[in-house]
Design an enzyme around this catalytic site. Sequence first.
Site, PDB file in Angstrom:
ATOM      1  N   ARG A  12     -21.661 -31.357 -55.808  1.00 39.29           N
ATOM      2  CA  ARG A  12     -21.808 -29.557 -55.654  1.00 39.29           C
ATOM      3  C   ARG A  12     -20.639 -29.352 -54.927  1.00 39.29           C
ATOM      4  O   ARG A  12     -19.993 -30.002 -54.239  1.00 39.29           O
ATOM      5  CB  ARG A  12     -23.145 -29.362 -55.117  1.00 39.29           C
ATOM      6  CG  ARG A  12     -23.695 -29.978 -53.811  1.00 39.29           C
ATOM      7  CD  ARG A  12     -24.600 -29.155 -52.960  1.00 39.29           C
ATOM      8  NE  ARG A  12     -23.606 -27.966 -52.748  1.00 39.29           N
ATOM      9  CZ  ARG A  12     -22.734 -27.921 -51.746  1.00 39.29           C
ATOM     10  NH1 ARG A  12     -22.508 -29.087 -51.058  1.00 39.29           N
ATOM     11  NH2 ARG A  12     -22.367 -26.961 -51.334  1.00 39.29           N
ATOM     12  N   GLY A  13     -20.525 -28.003 -54.801  1.00 42.57           N
ATOM     13  CA  GLY A  13     -19.298 -27.342 -54.154  1.00 42.57           C
ATOM     14  C   GLY A  13     -18.311 -27.416 -54.988  1.00 42.57           C
ATOM     15  O   GLY A  13     -17.952 -28.409 -55.647  1.00 42.57           O
ATOM     16  N   ALA A  14     -17.466 -26.148 -55.215  1.00 44.45           N
ATOM     17  CA  ALA A  14     -16.654 -25.925 -56.081  1.00 44.45           C
ATOM     18  C   ALA A  14     -15.435 -27.068 -56.316  1.00 44.45           C
ATOM     19  O   ALA A  14     -15.057 -27.278 -57.093  1.00 44.45           O
ATOM     20  CB  ALA A  14     -16.200 -24.562 -56.168  1.00 44.45           C
ATOM     21  N   GLY A  15     -15.015 -27.243 -55.113  1.00 41.15           N
ATOM     22  CA  GLY A  15     -14.028 -28.150 -54.978  1.00 41.15           C
ATOM     23  C   GLY A  15     -14.262 -29.553 -55.356  1.00 41.15           C
ATOM     24  O   GLY A  15     -13.369 -30.325 -56.119  1.00 41.15           O
TER      25      GLY A  15
ATOM     26  N   ARG B 175     -21.957 -26.222 -65.260  1.00 42.33           N
ATOM     27  CA  ARG B 175     -22.548 -25.096 -64.369  1.00 42.33           C
ATOM     28  C   ARG B 175     -21.397 -24.010 -64.958  1.00 42.33           C
ATOM     29  O   ARG B 175     -20.290 -24.255 -64.780  1.00 42.33           O
ATOM     30  CB  ARG B 175     -22.503 -25.651 -62.838  1.00 42.33           C
ATOM     31  CG  ARG B 175     -23.600 -26.608 -62.646  1.00 42.33           C
ATOM     32  CD  ARG B 175     -23.576 -26.538 -61.060  1.00 42.33           C
ATOM     33  NE  ARG B 175     -24.220 -25.523 -60.159  1.00 42.33           N
ATOM     34  CZ  ARG B 175     -24.290 -25.350 -58.898  1.00 42.33           C
ATOM     35  NH1 ARG B 175     -23.633 -26.174 -58.363  1.00 42.33           N
ATOM     36  NH2 ARG B 175     -24.800 -24.612 -58.375  1.00 42.33           N
TER      37      ARG B 175
ATOM     38  N   CYS C  91     -23.740 -21.053 -46.682  1.00 39.58           N
ATOM     39  CA  CYS C  91     -23.745 -22.263 -47.672  1.00 39.58           C
ATOM     40  C   CYS C  91     -23.034 -23.317 -47.003  1.00 39.58           C
ATOM     41  O   CYS C  91     -22.623 -23.603 -45.928  1.00 39.58           O
ATOM     42  CB  CYS C  91     -23.138 -22.013 -48.876  1.00 39.58           C
ATOM     43  SG  CYS C  91     -23.533 -22.974 -50.346  1.00 39.58           S
TER      44      CYS C  91
ATOM     45  N   ASP D   7     -16.603 -19.771 -55.071  1.00 41.64           N
ATOM     46  CA  ASP D   7     -16.740 -20.395 -56.526  1.00 41.64           C
ATOM     47  C   ASP D   7     -15.711 -19.835 -57.307  1.00 41.64           C
ATOM     48  O   ASP D   7     -15.129 -20.444 -58.304  1.00 41.64           O
ATOM     49  CB  ASP D   7     -17.866 -20.307 -56.772  1.00 41.64           C
ATOM     50  CG  ASP D   7     -18.890 -21.468 -56.142  1.00 41.64           C
ATOM     51  OD1 ASP D   7     -19.262 -21.163 -55.243  1.00 41.64           O
ATOM     52  OD2 ASP D   7     -18.937 -22.542 -56.709  1.00 41.64           O
TER      53      ASP D   7
ATOM     54  N   ASN E 127     -19.579 -16.458 -54.701  1.00 39.83           N
ATOM     55  CA  ASN E 127     -19.950 -17.404 -53.681  1.00 39.83           C
ATOM     56  C   ASN E 127     -21.560 -17.437 -53.764  1.00 39.83           C
ATOM     57  O   ASN E 127     -22.001 -16.670 -54.434  1.00 39.83           O
ATOM     58  CB  ASN E 127     -19.340 -17.278 -52.534  1.00 39.83           C
ATOM     59  CG  ASN E 127     -19.644 -18.600 -51.431  1.00 39.83           C
ATOM     60  OD1 ASN E 127     -19.071 -19.577 -52.073  1.00 39.83           O
ATOM     61  ND2 ASN E 127     -19.973 -18.395 -50.345  1.00 39.83           N
ATOM     62  N   LYS E 128     -22.011 -18.549 -52.892  1.00 40.78           N
ATOM     63  CA  LYS E 128     -23.423 -18.662 -52.907  1.00 40.78           C
ATOM     64  C   LYS E 128     -24.073 -17.269 -52.929  1.00 40.78           C
ATOM     65  O   LYS E 128     -23.599 -16.355 -51.964  1.00 40.78           O
ATOM     66  CB  LYS E 128     -23.665 -19.759 -51.757  1.00 40.78           C
ATOM     67  CG  LYS E 128     -25.055 -20.093 -51.745  1.00 40.78           C
ATOM     68  CD  LYS E 128     -25.821 -20.608 -52.721  1.00 40.78           C
ATOM     69  CE  LYS E 128     -25.300 -21.851 -53.416  1.00 40.78           C
ATOM     70  NZ  LYS E 128     -25.650 -21.892 -55.012  1.00 40.78           N
TER      71      LYS E 128
ATOM     72  N   LYS F 298      -9.293 -21.865 -57.530  1.00 38.33           N
ATOM     73  CA  LYS F 298     -10.544 -21.105 -57.704  1.00 38.33           C
ATOM     74  C   LYS F 298     -10.497 -19.561 -58.095  1.00 38.33           C
ATOM     75  O   LYS F 298     -11.337 -18.776 -58.288  1.00 38.33           O
ATOM     76  CB  LYS F 298     -11.354 -21.101 -56.365  1.00 38.33           C
ATOM     77  CG  LYS F 298     -11.897 -22.539 -56.121  1.00 38.33           C
ATOM     78  CD  LYS F 298     -12.506 -22.586 -54.787  1.00 38.33           C
ATOM     79  CE  LYS F 298     -12.878 -24.123 -54.155  1.00 38.33           C
ATOM     80  NZ  LYS F 298     -13.101 -24.227 -52.694  1.00 38.33           N
TER      81      LYS F 298
END
Length: 323
Positions: A19-22, A62, A128, A197, A207-208, A233
């Site tokens: 998880r986490g966009a990067g 996702r 987050c 994100d 974002n979250k 991003k």
Amino acid sequence: MKLMFVTETAEKIKSMEIRGAGRIAREVAEALRRYATEIRVGDLASFRREMDGAAQTLVATRPTAVSLPNAVHIVMSGIERALTLEEAQDGVILRAEQFIHSSQHAVEKIAQFGARHIRDGDTILTHCNSEAALGCIIEAHRSGKEIEVFATEVRPRNQGLITIRTLDDAGIKTNFIVDSAVRSFIHEVDLVIVGADAVTVNGAVVNKIGTSQVAHTAHEARVNVVVAAETYKFAPRTIIGELITIEERDGNEILADEISGSLPHVTVRNPAFDVTPAEYIDLIVTEAGAIPPQMAYIIIREYLGWGIEEFHKTFEINTRNED
Ligand code: RUB
């Protein structure tokens, strides 16, 4: 004949083990690299078909983090132009390696740039778990600035726990609060730093879930909001009006099925992300430098190579094909 690890990577992204966009972007690039390396096909057309299938499986995991389709686009670009199977294979492998390397480098650069916006004695609030945002905080601490952090819990998946462990490991004084306590503590905070994100062409940041509440609260209290986001991003297709899809996850992440099942009039809603408008954001720190959110188009154009004329070209081609 999809090799196991592509579906495994896809499952891990869906279940949020990755998880986490990067991180998602780098793992996807790595899965495509491995697939291109290990795939056994006899001709170029089959290779393209197989790679497209793998890319689609990964992109479908996702919907919100635009780093995912951007990484796939970067790694797969050129596959159509390749004249031989070997050229196509080598191209995918090379671009994947380059993407992973440049992504890691981008996070380091953002940490250096972002840390300069943190002053000695600052208290920072983060929401987050963002490696880009945490990179800035940890770099400020490493360079000798005395800082303190407020980290939110991040319901329902508690990513805040990962954040406080990382901050604790770095020896940074940290306060752990529930998400709804942000407004109670905002007057003790000098700066908000979060990750992203997706960044749209009008400078809005996805974002979250809860980020927009944090940013709104900070704006009201005149506390600056900094977003740490790699250039991949930024969302090119928002130029032509495409909206970012906000993922809505299963309600059982919030309330167990046995409880919600006994409440026939109750629906549990679980959006994983929200949209913070540009007016609540002071700065977006990218590896290419810090920009006001209103300059998002420049990043999309200069660093991702998608200008509006690209879309015109695509549309022309599509229209021609339809004639
Ligand atoms: C993670 C999240 C992070 C961004 C940026 O959501 O919203 O703030 O992805 O993270 P989830 P990074 O836990 O649902 O994936 O800076 O690490 O790319």
